[in-house]
Design a protein around this motif. Structure first.
Motif, PDB file in Angstrom:
ATOM      1  N   ALA A 134       1.110  -1.377   0.395  1.00  0.00           N
ATOM      2  CA  ALA A 134       0.274  -0.050  -0.085  1.00  0.00           C
ATOM      3  C   ALA A 134       0.731   1.045  -0.246  1.00  0.00           C
ATOM      4  O   ALA A 134       0.078   2.514  -0.644  1.00  0.00           O
ATOM      5  N   ALA A 135       1.856   1.156   0.702  1.00  0.00           N
ATOM      6  CA  ALA A 135       3.167   2.291   0.757  1.00  0.00           C
ATOM      7  C   ALA A 135       3.316   3.368  -0.581  1.00  0.00           C
ATOM      8  O   ALA A 135       2.833   4.376  -0.324  1.00  0.00           O
ATOM      9  N   PRO A 136       3.792   2.502  -1.570  1.00  0.00           N
ATOM     10  CA  PRO A 136       4.010   3.195  -3.206  1.00  0.00           C
ATOM     11  C   PRO A 136       2.421   4.139  -3.607  1.00  0.00           C
ATOM     12  O   PRO A 136       2.352   4.565  -4.097  1.00  0.00           O
ATOM     13  N   LEU A 137       1.982   2.894  -3.653  1.00  0.00           N
ATOM     14  CA  LEU A 137       0.407   3.475  -3.996  1.00  0.00           C
ATOM     15  C   LEU A 137      -0.452   4.200  -3.065  1.00  0.00           C
ATOM     16  O   LEU A 137      -0.644   5.478  -4.066  1.00  0.00           O
ATOM     17  N   THR A 138      -0.050   4.313  -1.806  1.00  0.00           N
ATOM     18  CA  THR A 138      -0.685   5.428  -1.799  1.00  0.00           C
ATOM     19  C   THR A 138       0.227   7.083  -1.850  1.00  0.00           C
ATOM     20  O   THR A 138      -0.198   8.412  -1.907  1.00  0.00           O
ATOM     21  N   LEU A 139       1.973   6.351  -1.946  1.00  0.00           N
ATOM     22  CA  LEU A 139       2.504   7.733  -2.317  1.00  0.00           C
ATOM     23  C   LEU A 139       2.093   8.559  -3.893  1.00  0.00           C
ATOM     24  O   LEU A 139       2.300   9.537  -3.975  1.00  0.00           O
ATOM     25  N   ALA A 140       2.218   7.281  -4.570  1.00  0.00           N
ATOM     26  CA  ALA A 140       1.752   7.874  -6.153  1.00  0.00           C
ATOM     27  C   ALA A 140       0.508   8.482  -6.235  1.00  0.00           C
ATOM     28  O   ALA A 140       0.209   9.370  -6.647  1.00  0.00           O
ATOM     29  N   GLY A 141      -0.770   8.314  -5.771  1.00  0.00           N
ATOM     30  CA  GLY A 141      -1.939   8.217  -5.337  1.00  0.00           C
ATOM     31  C   GLY A 141      -2.229   9.529  -4.964  1.00  0.00           C
ATOM     32  O   GLY A 141      -2.906  10.496  -5.553  1.00  0.00           O
ATOM     33  N   LEU A 142      -1.522   9.870  -4.670  1.00  0.00           N
ATOM     34  CA  LEU A 142      -1.405  11.038  -3.497  1.00  0.00           C
ATOM     35  C   LEU A 142      -1.100  12.374  -4.535  1.00  0.00           C
ATOM     36  O   LEU A 142      -1.669  13.722  -4.823  1.00  0.00           O
ATOM     37  N   GLY A 143      -0.240  11.834  -5.341  1.00  0.00           N
ATOM     38  CA  GLY A 143       0.523  13.397  -6.091  1.00  0.00           C
ATOM     39  C   GLY A 143      -0.017  12.984  -7.076  1.00  0.00           C
ATOM     40  O   GLY A 143      -0.478  13.867  -7.989  1.00  0.00           O
ATOM     41  N   ILE A 144      -0.606  12.079  -7.422  1.00  0.00           N
ATOM     42  CA  ILE A 144      -2.022  11.732  -9.035  1.00  0.00           C
ATOM     43  C   ILE A 144      -3.152  12.884  -8.646  1.00  0.00           C
ATOM     44  O   ILE A 144      -4.159  13.758  -9.101  1.00  0.00           O
ATOM     45  N   GLY A 145      -3.384  11.970  -7.492  1.00  0.00           N
ATOM     46  CA  GLY A 145      -4.946  13.072  -7.055  1.00  0.00           C
ATOM     47  C   GLY A 145      -4.611  14.662  -6.875  1.00  0.00           C
ATOM     48  O   GLY A 145      -6.113  15.409  -7.064  1.00  0.00           O
ATOM     49  N   LEU A 146      -3.670  14.868  -6.218  1.00  0.00           N
ATOM     50  CA  LEU A 146      -3.459  16.106  -6.011  1.00  0.00           C
ATOM     51  C   LEU A 146      -3.673  17.405  -7.023  1.00  0.00           C
ATOM     52  O   LEU A 146      -4.304  18.222  -7.154  1.00  0.00           O
ATOM     53  N   THR A 147      -2.936  16.886  -8.166  1.00  0.00           N
ATOM     54  CA  THR A 147      -3.511  17.230  -9.246  1.00  0.00           C
ATOM     55  C   THR A 147      -4.116  17.339 -10.121  1.00  0.00           C
ATOM     56  O   THR A 147      -5.094  18.076 -10.930  1.00  0.00           O
ATOM     57  N   PHE A 148      -5.610  15.982  -9.818  1.00  0.00           N
ATOM     58  CA  PHE A 148      -6.485  16.284  -9.869  1.00  0.00           C
ATOM     59  C   PHE A 148      -7.164  17.370  -9.493  1.00  0.00           C
ATOM     60  O   PHE A 148      -8.455  18.653  -9.932  1.00  0.00           O
ATOM     61  N   ALA A 150      -5.973  19.943  -8.952  1.00  0.00           N
ATOM     62  CA  ALA A 150      -6.089  21.248  -9.723  1.00  0.00           C
ATOM     63  C   ALA A 150      -6.486  21.609 -11.338  1.00  0.00           C
ATOM     64  O   ALA A 150      -6.369  22.031 -11.789  1.00  0.00           O
ATOM     65  N   GLY A 151      -7.107  19.967 -10.858  1.00  0.00           N
ATOM     66  CA  GLY A 151      -8.108  20.516 -12.280  1.00  0.00           C
ATOM     67  C   GLY A 151      -7.176  19.967 -14.038  1.00  0.00           C
ATOM     68  O   GLY A 151      -7.293  19.909 -14.653  1.00  0.00           O
ATOM     69  N   LEU A 152      -5.194  18.976 -13.040  1.00  0.00           N
ATOM     70  CA  LEU A 152      -4.692  18.848 -14.833  1.00  0.00           C
ATOM     71  C   LEU A 152      -4.422  16.964 -13.951  1.00  0.00           C
ATOM     72  O   LEU A 152      -5.680  16.530 -13.187  1.00  0.00           O
ATOM     73  N   PHE A 153      -4.254  16.356 -15.136  1.00  0.00           N
ATOM     74  CA  PHE A 153      -4.013  14.709 -15.109  1.00  0.00           C
ATOM     75  C   PHE A 153      -2.617  14.309 -15.206  1.00  0.00           C
ATOM     76  O   PHE A 153      -2.358  14.846 -16.115  1.00  0.00           O
ATOM     77  N   ASN A 154      -2.317  13.865 -14.150  1.00  0.00           N
ATOM     78  CA  ASN A 154      -0.670  13.612 -13.710  1.00  0.00           C
ATOM     79  C   ASN A 154      -0.667  12.149 -14.689  1.00  0.00           C
ATOM     80  O   ASN A 154      -0.576  10.808 -13.566  1.00  0.00           O
ATOM     81  N   ILE A 155      -0.519  11.954 -15.896  1.00  0.00           N
ATOM     82  CA  ILE A 155      -0.085  10.167 -16.128  1.00  0.00           C
ATOM     83  C   ILE A 155       1.482  10.032 -16.305  1.00  0.00           C
ATOM     84  O   ILE A 155       1.225   9.490 -16.989  1.00  0.00           O
ATOM     85  N   GLY A 156       2.381  11.043 -15.961  1.00  0.00           N
ATOM     86  CA  GLY A 156       4.190  10.962 -15.759  1.00  0.00           C
ATOM     87  C   GLY A 156       4.063   9.394 -14.713  1.00  0.00           C
ATOM     88  O   GLY A 156       5.190   9.905 -14.543  1.00  0.00           O
ATOM     89  N   ALA A 347       7.194  -1.470 -11.483  1.00  0.00           N
ATOM     90  CA  ALA A 347       5.720  -2.238 -11.530  1.00  0.00           C
ATOM     91  C   ALA A 347       4.587  -2.035 -11.246  1.00  0.00           C
ATOM     92  O   ALA A 347       3.369  -2.869 -11.046  1.00  0.00           O
ATOM     93  N   GLY A 348       4.011  -0.690 -12.454  1.00  0.00           N
ATOM     94  CA  GLY A 348       3.305  -1.000 -13.250  1.00  0.00           C
ATOM     95  C   GLY A 348       2.507   0.475 -11.482  1.00  0.00           C
ATOM     96  O   GLY A 348       0.822   0.780 -11.973  1.00  0.00           O
ATOM     97  N   ILE A 349       3.160   0.446 -10.446  1.00  0.00           N
ATOM     98  CA  ILE A 349       2.205   1.445  -9.906  1.00  0.00           C
ATOM     99  C   ILE A 349       2.067   2.735 -10.213  1.00  0.00           C
ATOM    100  O   ILE A 349       1.211   3.462  -9.922  1.00  0.00           O
ATOM    101  N   GLY A 350       2.729   3.394 -11.295  1.00  0.00           N
ATOM    102  CA  GLY A 350       2.771   4.406 -12.172  1.00  0.00           C
ATOM    103  C   GLY A 350       1.475   4.799 -12.693  1.00  0.00           C
ATOM    104  O   GLY A 350       0.585   5.735 -12.656  1.00  0.00           O
ATOM    105  N   PHE A 351       0.979   4.152 -13.332  1.00  0.00           N
ATOM    106  CA  PHE A 351      -0.537   3.706 -13.195  1.00  0.00           C
ATOM    107  C   PHE A 351      -1.836   2.930 -12.934  1.00  0.00           C
ATOM    108  O   PHE A 351      -2.903   3.851 -12.446  1.00  0.00           O
ATOM    109  N   ASP A 352      -1.358   2.325 -11.703  1.00  0.00           N
ATOM    110  CA  ASP A 352      -2.350   1.726 -10.634  1.00  0.00           C
ATOM    111  C   ASP A 352      -2.935   2.482  -9.728  1.00  0.00           C
ATOM    112  O   ASP A 352      -3.852   2.539  -9.271  1.00  0.00           O
ATOM    113  N   ALA A 353      -1.663   3.731  -9.741  1.00  0.00           N
ATOM    114  CA  ALA A 353      -1.923   5.203  -8.699  1.00  0.00           C
ATOM    115  C   ALA A 353      -2.946   6.335  -9.367  1.00  0.00           C
ATOM    116  O   ALA A 353      -4.241   6.988  -8.267  1.00  0.00           O
ATOM    117  N   ILE A 354      -3.743   5.687 -10.560  1.00  0.00           N
ATOM    118  CA  ILE A 354      -4.086   6.439 -11.349  1.00  0.00           C
ATOM    119  C   ILE A 354      -5.687   6.032 -10.314  1.00  0.00           C
ATOM    120  O   ILE A 354      -6.725   6.504  -9.997  1.00  0.00           O
TER     121      ILE A 354
END
Length: 423
Positions: A134-148, A150-156, A347-354
């Motif tokens: 859960a740790a890396p999923l949460t960290l990456a998810g927080l980053g993606i969610g913050l851009t959401f 702000a009206g942005l979509f961070n798919i990187g 490990a695919g976490i960058g996309f799972d975080a979305i």
């Protein structure tokens, strides 16, 4: 014809008006309180049944329901029972129940608590594995969610994780420092490099209006090949006695410490995720910067008219988002169970975080809960495959269905006959 006497005259009727009725003030106050209380409960019920949180929970339920159907279709015993269904239908239902209950019980045992374990260590190890995933999923998810927000979509996320992890690995293997300096420095450098990498998309968005989805997708490829190049050069990251694109193992001074001892794989990366959750909550809900993020996310034109620098908000959001996603890569590299950095460290976490950010509705604590849920899917899926011979791909299908239902809230509300906010 008899004369009418007084006794024969019709009785006079007295008309009672509202003004003649004297109300008890205590009764009136009690009625007012009851109406107010009923109104409060009605509003609360309306918020629950029309809110996003309930839609998210029901999306998970629907995904697991359809996952159960797939388990039935792939189970050999169920197919065998169906071959003579009309002769003895009870067998089919028994096989179906055993397949579904066995799958989800094994998922529970692999993700939360294994009651079959012979020692307490074996029984509680599944929950520690869930928190580790859960740790890396949460960290990456927080980053993606913050851009959401702000009206942005961070798919990187992939590129940011790779750059952050590689930078942390470089500091870890190239410097010889005491742990009190080495570990924080590796974490800080990893987050900073990932922030700068994410900031490229924010800067282009702010200056040129370039679409952040296209930019971040392209940056994923660039980031991957940069890291791959570094892992094939001994002067950069490649292990000295290896021909593979892989770094040396991380030194002890730069490894995230275990939380529960060497018998468990859970390390301080989970604490990092929890601290990041509180930090993002504070940024979004208690800081002026978070107010600007939310204002720009709601309506950029109105925010600009109110004096907010929209371009700077975009750039800042991508900087913070990149740092958070980069911390997920740092977690992967500096975790106590890693052997070093590779080109597949994301490990695919960058996309799972979305998906995690969507399920958490871009709310920090919702993202933390979604990260733990997906960590449970990942941890329990392997146990389910080993114990019940159920393909682990079923778990991936369930995750995909969650995204599908989250993307269509009206469909979920129609299935469960939930009222809309306009009702």
């Amino acid at each position: 014809m008899s004369e009418k006497g007084p006794e024969n005259e019709p009785a006079e009727t007295t008309k009672v008006t509202d003004d003649d009725v004297v109300e008890d003030p205590q009764d009136s106050a009690a009625d007012t309180d009851r109406v107010a209380e009923a109104s409060r409960w009605h509003v609360a019920l309306r918020e629950i049944t029309t809110g996003n949180a309930l839609v998210a929970v029901l999306s998970v339920f629907l995904a697991m329901f359809f996952g159960s159907l797939m388990i039935l279709f792939t189970d050999a015993d169920v197919r065998y029972g169906m071959s003579y269904f009309f002769a003895r239908p009870s067998d089919t239902f028994i096989y179906a129940w055993e397949a579904i209950s066995g799958a989800y019980v094994s998922l529970w045992r692999g993700a939360v608590f294994n009651d079959l374990g012979s020692t307490f260590h074996q029984q509680i190890k599944p929950i520690t594995e869930t928190l580790k995933f859960a740790a890396p999923l949460t960290l990456a998810g927080l980053g993606i969610g913050l851009t959401f927000r702000a009206g942005l979509f961070n798919i990187g996320g992939r590129g940011q994780m790779l750059l952050g992890g590689a930078a942390a690995a470089f500091v870890a293997v190239k410097l010889d420092l005491p742990m009190i300096v080495h570990l924080p420095l590796a974490i800080l450098v990893g987050a900073l490099v990932a922030a700068l990498w994410g900031g490229i998309a924010g800067l282009l968005k702010a200056l040129t209006g370039a679409h952040e989805v296209i930019v971040t997708i392209m940056l994923n490829y660039v980031g991957y090949y940069l890291v791959f190049y570094a892992l094939t050069r001994k002067s950069l990251l490649q292990a000295p006695n290896s021909g593979n694109p892989k770094s040396s193992p991380m030194p002890e001074s730069a490894i995230l410490p275990d939380l529960l001892g060497p018998k468990f794989n859970l390390h301080a990366g989970f604490l990092l995720a929890v601290l990041a959750t509180f930090l993002v909550w504070w940024i979004l809900n208690r800081s002026a910067l978070g107010y600007r993020f939310r204002a720009v996310g709601e309506n950029p034109a109105a925010a600009k008219a109110a004096g907010i620098n929209v371009g700077l908000a975009y750039f800042s959001a991508f900087l913070i988002s990149g740092a958070l996603v980069g911390l997920a890569g740092v977690n992967q590299v500096l975790g106590s169970v890693t052997d070093g950095a590779t080109s597949g460290l994301d490990a695919g976490i960058g996309f799972d975080a979305i998906t995690v950010a969507l399920l958490g509705r871009s709310r920090p604590f919702g993202i933390l809960a979604a990260g733990i849920l997906f960590g449970a899917f990942k941890s329990g899926g392997f146990f389910m495959q080993a114990s019940e011979s159920i393909p682990v791909d079923i778990v991936l299908v369930i995750q995909s269905l969650i995204v599908l239902f989250l993307a269509a809230p009206p469909l979920v509300k129609a299935i469960f006959r939930l009222p809309s906010k306009e009702a």
